[in-house]
Motif scaffolding. Structure first.
Motif, PDB file in Angstrom:
ATOM      1  N   GLU A 139      -9.705 -27.436 -12.659  1.00  0.00           N
ATOM      2  CA  GLU A 139     -10.224 -26.394 -12.050  1.00  0.00           C
ATOM      3  C   GLU A 139     -11.951 -26.521 -12.743  1.00  0.00           C
ATOM      4  OE1 GLU A 139      -7.475 -25.469 -13.551  1.00  0.00           O
ATOM      5  OE2 GLU A 139      -6.515 -25.403 -11.796  1.00  0.00           O
ATOM      6  N   VAL A 142     -13.626 -29.500 -10.750  1.00  0.00           N
ATOM      7  CA  VAL A 142     -13.925 -29.841  -8.873  1.00  0.00           C
ATOM      8  C   VAL A 142     -15.222 -29.693  -8.134  1.00  0.00           C
ATOM      9  CG1 VAL A 142     -11.618 -29.168  -8.488  1.00  0.00           C
ATOM     10  CG2 VAL A 142     -13.650 -26.728  -8.841  1.00  0.00           C
ATOM     11  N   VAL A 165      -6.833 -35.608  -4.081  1.00  0.00           N
ATOM     12  CA  VAL A 165      -8.195 -35.543  -4.221  1.00  0.00           C
ATOM     13  C   VAL A 165      -8.986 -35.881  -2.646  1.00  0.00           C
ATOM     14  CG1 VAL A 165     -10.639 -36.297  -5.485  1.00  0.00           C
ATOM     15  CG2 VAL A 165      -7.718 -36.720  -6.364  1.00  0.00           C
ATOM     16  N   ASN A 166      -9.834 -34.620  -2.419  1.00  0.00           N
ATOM     17  CA  ASN A 166     -10.584 -34.532  -0.999  1.00  0.00           C
ATOM     18  C   ASN A 166      -9.252 -35.410  -0.134  1.00  0.00           C
ATOM     19  OD1 ASN A 166     -12.567 -33.376  -2.384  1.00  0.00           O
ATOM     20  ND2 ASN A 166     -13.129 -35.918  -2.989  1.00  0.00           N
ATOM     21  N   LYS A 212     -18.829 -30.200  -3.702  1.00  0.00           N
ATOM     22  CA  LYS A 212     -17.411 -29.455  -4.314  1.00  0.00           C
ATOM     23  C   LYS A 212     -16.433 -30.908  -3.969  1.00  0.00           C
ATOM     24  CE  LYS A 212     -14.525 -25.453  -2.823  1.00  0.00           C
ATOM     25  NZ  LYS A 212     -14.485 -23.809  -2.263  1.00  0.00           N
ATOM     26  N   ASN A 213     -15.524 -30.766  -4.656  1.00  0.00           N
ATOM     27  CA  ASN A 213     -14.255 -31.172  -4.275  1.00  0.00           C
ATOM     28  C   ASN A 213     -12.570 -30.818  -5.052  1.00  0.00           C
ATOM     29  OD1 ASN A 213     -14.978 -34.559  -4.759  1.00  0.00           O
ATOM     30  ND2 ASN A 213     -15.944 -33.082  -6.067  1.00  0.00           N
ATOM     31  N   GLU A 214     -11.645 -30.878  -3.980  1.00  0.00           N
ATOM     32  CA  GLU A 214     -10.815 -29.915  -3.683  1.00  0.00           C
ATOM     33  C   GLU A 214      -9.283 -31.247  -5.235  1.00  0.00           C
ATOM     34  OE1 GLU A 214      -7.592 -27.670  -1.226  1.00  0.00           O
ATOM     35  OE2 GLU A 214      -8.261 -29.838  -0.782  1.00  0.00           O
ATOM     36  N   LEU A 216      -5.439 -31.572  -5.958  1.00  0.00           N
ATOM     37  CA  LEU A 216      -4.590 -30.900  -6.034  1.00  0.00           C
ATOM     38  C   LEU A 216      -3.161 -31.625  -6.867  1.00  0.00           C
ATOM     39  CD1 LEU A 216      -4.293 -28.844  -2.710  1.00  0.00           C
ATOM     40  CD2 LEU A 216      -4.971 -28.135  -4.861  1.00  0.00           C
TER      41      LEU A 216
END
Length: 232
Positions: A139, A142, A165-166, A212-214, A216
């Motif tokens: 978090e 990101v 990732v993304n 911004k990245n994601e 998980l």
């Protein structure tokens, strides 16, 4: 006088200092030139990454005349290390990745004073944030306000997990712990044992883009990220 740290050691320990703030060359993106038949001019395409640059620093030291040669020998040993970090006293929160150092001959300005120039050849001309060498939660990293970074992912758990990732994924078989280093493009256990066969996917898919990245990961696994933030 400006202190310079190289290979984890400050020049001030040897009583060696930069004479002035060095000029820092601009980072240059790698690119290729293409000449297309029937078209005027040259087309340039970006290849990804940055070119090596050279940071030239003039140093001096002062000491006992009879120990001049000994001091110069210690300085040469200090700067002989390769693939190390360089930090300037004027920018203590960042470092440069240095491939090698090229020294010019030391000269006497007086019987007690020595001067010399050192050229530090950078890996990519970028500044790396020291804070980016620490572990963070997913978090916390990101959002990347810097250049594209090549992070290290540290996974703890047991069994097969998916790191996303993304939108791009890497499958990993984790036996208690696994480290995925996207910069060196290797996977290993915390004890240093290589474990490249434990992962399936592309390392470059796990890079952190600008902005911004994601990130998980499969539930039940703990993830820490060393973001390796870098900037111009």
């Amino acid at each position: 006088m400006i202190d310079v740290e190289y290979n984890g050691m400050a020049g001030s320990i040897l009583k060696v200092y930069a004479k002035e703030i060095p000029d820092i060359p601009a980072a240059v993106k790698k690119e290729s030139s293409i000449k297309i038949a029937g078209r005027d001019g040259i087309l340039y395409t970006l290849d990804g990454g940055y070119e090596s640059t050279k940071i030239s620093i003039e140093f001096n030291w002062i000491g006992d005349e009879e120990k001049w040669s000994e001091r110069w020998g210690n300085i040469q040993k200090w700067l002989s290390a390769r693939n190390c970090h360089l930090t300037l006293g004027t920018d203590p929160s960042c470092f440069y990745k240095i491939m090698k150092v090229e020294l010019e001959d030391a000269a006497h300005t007086t019987a007690r004073i020595g001067v010399f120039k050192a050229d530090f050849l950078t890996l990519d001309g970028l500044r790396y944030l020291k804070e980016g060498q620490n572990e963070h939660t997913a978090e916390d990293v990101v959002f990347n306000p810097y250049e594209i970074s090549h992070p290290i992912y540290k996974i703890t758990g047991e069994g097969k997990c998916t790191l996303i990732v993304n939108g791009k994924q890497m499958i990993a078989n984790v036996g208690q712990n696994l480290v995925i280093d996207t910069d060196r493009m290797i996977a290993f256990r915390k004890d240093g044992t290589l474990n490249n066969t434990a992962i399936s996917g592309k390392y470059e898919d796990l890079f952190l883009m600008e902005g911004k990245n994601e990130i998980l990961i499969t539930e039940g696994f703990d993830l820490k990220v060393v973001p390796n933030w870098r900037c111009l």
